[in-house]
Design a protein around this motif. Structure first.
Motif, mmCIF file in Angstrom:
data_model
loop_
_atom_site.group_PDB
_atom_site.id
_atom_site.type_symbol
_atom_site.label_atom_id
_atom_site.label_comp_id
_atom_site.label_asym_id
_atom_site.label_seq_id
_atom_site.Cartn_x
_atom_site.Cartn_y
_atom_site.Cartn_z
ATOM 1 N N LEU A 7 58.972 -58.954 35.303
ATOM 2 C CA LEU A 7 58.275 -57.911 36.055
ATOM 3 C C LEU A 7 58.936 -57.702 37.415
ATOM 4 O O LEU A 7 59.189 -56.560 37.838
ATOM 5 N N ILE A 8 59.252 -58.816 38.100
ATOM 6 C CA ILE A 8 59.925 -58.726 39.413
ATOM 7 C C ILE A 8 61.290 -58.057 39.265
ATOM 8 O O ILE A 8 61.651 -57.164 40.037
ATOM 9 N N ARG A 9 62.024 -58.455 38.228
ATOM 10 C CA ARG A 9 63.344 -57.860 38.001
ATOM 11 C C ARG A 9 63.224 -56.363 37.730
ATOM 12 O O ARG A 9 64.036 -55.565 38.214
ATOM 13 N N SER A 10 62.203 -55.973 36.968
ATOM 14 C CA SER A 10 62.033 -54.555 36.643
ATOM 15 C C SER A 10 61.765 -53.723 37.889
ATOM 16 O O SER A 10 62.208 -52.572 37.985
ATOM 17 N N PHE A 11 61.056 -54.294 38.874
ATOM 18 C CA PHE A 11 60.789 -53.556 40.109
ATOM 19 C C PHE A 11 62.092 -53.287 40.875
ATOM 20 O O PHE A 11 62.277 -52.206 41.436
ATOM 21 N N PHE A 12 63.001 -54.251 40.875
ATOM 22 C CA PHE A 12 64.308 -54.027 41.508
ATOM 23 C C PHE A 12 65.103 -52.958 40.755
ATOM 24 O O PHE A 12 65.766 -52.110 41.363
ATOM 25 N N GLN A 13 65.007 -52.979 39.425
ATOM 26 C CA GLN A 13 65.708 -51.971 38.625
ATOM 27 C C GLN A 13 65.133 -50.582 38.882
ATOM 28 O O GLN A 13 65.881 -49.599 39.005
ATOM 29 N N VAL A 14 63.806 -50.496 38.981
ATOM 30 C CA VAL A 14 63.158 -49.212 39.252
ATOM 31 C C VAL A 14 63.564 -48.695 40.628
ATOM 32 O O VAL A 14 63.814 -47.495 40.811
ATOM 33 N N ARG A 15 63.654 -49.595 41.608
ATOM 34 C CA ARG A 15 64.044 -49.190 42.958
ATOM 35 C C ARG A 15 65.436 -48.545 42.943
ATOM 36 O O ARG A 15 65.660 -47.514 43.588
ATOM 37 N N ARG A 16 66.363 -49.133 42.187
ATOM 38 C CA ARG A 16 67.701 -48.564 42.092
ATOM 39 C C ARG A 16 67.672 -47.190 41.424
ATOM 40 O O ARG A 16 68.364 -46.264 41.844
ATOM 41 N N ILE A 17 66.856 -47.076 40.384
ATOM 42 C CA ILE A 17 66.738 -45.785 39.683
ATOM 43 C C ILE A 17 66.204 -44.710 40.626
ATOM 44 O O ILE A 17 66.716 -43.586 40.673
ATOM 45 N N PHE A 18 65.185 -45.056 41.401
ATOM 46 C CA PHE A 18 64.598 -44.096 42.341
ATOM 47 C C PHE A 18 65.606 -43.702 43.426
ATOM 48 O O PHE A 18 65.692 -42.534 43.803
ATOM 49 N N ASN A 19 66.347 -44.674 43.923
ATOM 50 C CA ASN A 19 67.328 -44.385 44.971
ATOM 51 C C ASN A 19 68.418 -43.449 44.466
ATOM 52 O O ASN A 19 68.891 -42.561 45.194
ATOM 53 N N ASP A 20 68.805 -43.623 43.201
ATOM 54 C CA ASP A 20 69.869 -42.788 42.622
ATOM 55 C C ASP A 20 69.350 -41.404 42.227
ATOM 56 O O ASP A 20 70.023 -40.399 42.446
ATOM 57 N N PHE A 21 68.156 -41.350 41.627
ATOM 58 C CA PHE A 21 67.646 -40.103 41.038
ATOM 59 C C PHE A 21 66.800 -39.285 42.015
ATOM 60 O O PHE A 21 66.756 -38.058 41.941
ATOM 61 N N ALA A 22 66.113 -39.956 42.931
ATOM 62 C CA ALA A 22 65.247 -39.307 43.932
ATOM 63 C C ALA A 22 64.233 -38.363 43.287
ATOM 64 O O ALA A 22 64.274 -37.147 43.489
ATOM 65 N N PRO A 23 63.281 -38.896 42.513
ATOM 66 C CA PRO A 23 62.341 -38.025 41.799
ATOM 67 C C PRO A 23 61.326 -37.345 42.719
ATOM 68 O O PRO A 23 60.969 -37.881 43.772
ATOM 69 N N ASP A 24 60.880 -36.161 42.298
ATOM 70 C CA ASP A 24 59.804 -35.446 42.988
ATOM 71 C C ASP A 24 58.441 -35.816 42.415
ATOM 72 O O ASP A 24 57.412 -35.548 43.036
ATOM 73 N N ALA A 25 58.436 -36.403 41.210
ATOM 74 C CA ALA A 25 57.182 -36.809 40.569
ATOM 75 C C ALA A 25 57.500 -37.822 39.482
ATOM 76 O O ALA A 25 58.639 -37.911 39.007
ATOM 77 N N ALA A 26 56.490 -38.591 39.094
ATOM 78 C CA ALA A 26 56.628 -39.558 38.008
ATOM 79 C C ALA A 26 55.433 -39.431 37.077
ATOM 80 O O ALA A 26 54.289 -39.323 37.530
ATOM 81 N N ILE A 27 55.716 -39.434 35.788
ATOM 82 C CA ILE A 27 54.675 -39.324 34.763
ATOM 83 C C ILE A 27 54.670 -40.615 33.955
ATOM 84 O O ILE A 27 55.715 -41.056 33.467
ATOM 85 N N GLY A 28 53.503 -41.216 33.786
ATOM 86 C CA GLY A 28 53.361 -42.407 32.961
ATOM 87 C C GLY A 28 52.632 -42.073 31.679
ATOM 88 O O GLY A 28 51.562 -41.460 31.709
ATOM 89 N N VAL A 29 53.211 -42.460 30.538
ATOM 90 C CA VAL A 29 52.597 -42.148 29.245
ATOM 91 C C VAL A 29 52.077 -43.394 28.536
ATOM 92 O O VAL A 29 51.644 -43.334 27.389
ATOM 93 N N GLY A 30 52.113 -44.556 29.240
ATOM 94 C CA GLY A 30 51.679 -45.802 28.617
ATOM 95 C C GLY A 30 52.871 -46.588 28.103
ATOM 96 O O GLY A 30 53.926 -46.033 27.818
ATOM 97 N N GLY A 31 52.710 -47.885 27.986
ATOM 98 C CA GLY A 31 53.822 -48.748 27.610
ATOM 99 C C GLY A 31 54.272 -49.565 28.810
ATOM 100 O O GLY A 31 53.914 -49.288 29.951
#
Length: 366
Positions: free
Chosen positions: A79-103
């Motif tokens: 879980l901790i590792r995934s948060f670091f991975q998500v941070r990198r994704i956000f920094n690269d992609f710079a989203p305007d919104a995020a949609i969660g569909v479950g999972g």
């Protein structure tokens, strides 16, 4: 400037297919929108999303294993590792919104988006919301739900009743001649036809009941389309080898043909299955998977049973009851008509467009 949206989640078809339907609707409404999926490595979405033409990033994350507590030792580290991975994704992609569909991947993605003040949206497909979605719902911009009564899980002012998005082909089922659909499976016209589906992996209780009772169905004048799922597929095919009035396979690629051929359906009660059956309007006997999180499949099925829109058999009673219930239903045109009439009232064909439009409107105003 093009808007950028992350769609996070997956694990099962019940999460992936609605996510893809929402993505397609977003692209139809705004062809310039940039979409990026985030999923869990090793899960179904890592294959299905690229096949649909969308990019996806994988996280090293897994869910809580209820059957083996030892397998959960590494979960906090993942879980901790995934948060670091998500941070990198956000920094690269710079989203305007995020949609969660479950999972599994929904939680770290939406959690970080909320921490950064990025609008988040939740699509809750089930009648019983998971704990992660309940936590995320407090700060979500909107929560799209399939049915009534979800204010017990989420702030009422954030709920948007949309129904569940279904695959485009399912909506076209009504236009397929029944005779053509029966020929697709090598079956006869004029015989009541049962469709049995238990998800991509299969449903053991349904498969065991049919393996023991398909001859009884045939003796009662019924024929069967039997999707076994991948688990023990060879065993079920061997059981049915040489039998007439029976199509058996581990997966049906053209479900619209199966629905068009069917008079009665026996199925698990995942959110996607329920949504599709409401759209195609078939009498259905639900056998909910009892080990789904928070027993949400039973809640899904019960919501229809209480409206006289479906029948239900508990998984523990499947072996004794499935075949007799199917035969009894086949012999009662009046009951079939009642179930068909009531389940059709619950069908929603434009949920994907409704969700996509609400998201784009919210981003435009933010």
């Amino acid at each position: 400037m093009a808007k950028k949206i992350i769609i996070a989640g997956g694990g099962t078809g019940g999460h992936i297919f609605p996510a893809l339907a929402i993505a397609n609707a977003l692209k139809q409404l705004d062809p310039g929108v940039e979409l990026l999926f985030v999923g869990a490595r090793g899960r179904m979405e890592m294959e299905k999303v690229p096949q649909a033409g969308y990019p996806i990033k994988g996280l090293d994350i897994a869910g809580f294993n209820r059957s083996s507590l030892l397998k959960n030792i590494a979960l906090p580290f993942k879980l901790i590792r995934s948060f670091f991975q998500v941070r990198r994704i956000f920094n690269d992609f710079a989203p305007d919104a995020a949609i969660g569909v479950g999972g599994y991947s929904s939680f770290p993605v939406l959690r970080l988006a909320q921490a950064r003040g990025i609008p988040t949206f939740i699509h809750e497909s089930n009648s019983f919301a998971g704990r992660a979605n309940q936590m995320l719902g407090r700060k979500a911009a909107a929560i799209f739900v399939a049915g009534e009564g979800m204010q017990q899980f989420f702030p009422a002012e954030k709920l948007v009743l949309t129904g569940n998005p279904v695959r485009p082909g399912i909506v076209k089922t009504a236009g397929i001649p029944k005779g053509e659909a029966l020929r697709f499976f090598g079956l006869q016209e004029g015989k009541p036809t049962v469709l049995a589906v238990g998800g991509s992996l299969g449903a053991r209780s349904i498969n065991e009941a049919l393996a023991a009772g398909f001859q009884e169905l045939a003796d009662a004048g019924l024929q069967l389309i039997w999707q076994t799922g991948k688990t023990d597929a060879a065993r079920w095919k061997q059981k049915a080898d040489g039998s007439r009035g029976l199509w058996v396979g581990d997966f049906i690629t053209q479900m619209e043909q199966a629905y068009a051929a069917a008079d009665i359906v026996v199925s698990r009660a995942g959110a996607m299955a329920v949504a599709e059956l409401c759209v195609v309007g078939r009498p259905v006997l639900f056998v909910p998977y009892p080990h789904a999180a928070e027993d949400h499949q039973t809640a899904n099925a019960r919501a229809l049973v209480e409206q006289d829109a479906a029948l239900m058999v508990p998984d523990a009673e499947a072996g004794a009851r499935i075949v007799p219930e199917l035969i009894a239903l086949a012999k009662s045109p009046a009951k079939q008509e009642q179930l068909t009439r009531n389940i059709k009232k619950l069908g929603v064909t434009n949920a994907d467009e409704t969700i996509a439009q609400a998201i784009l409107n919210r981003i435009a105003n933010s």
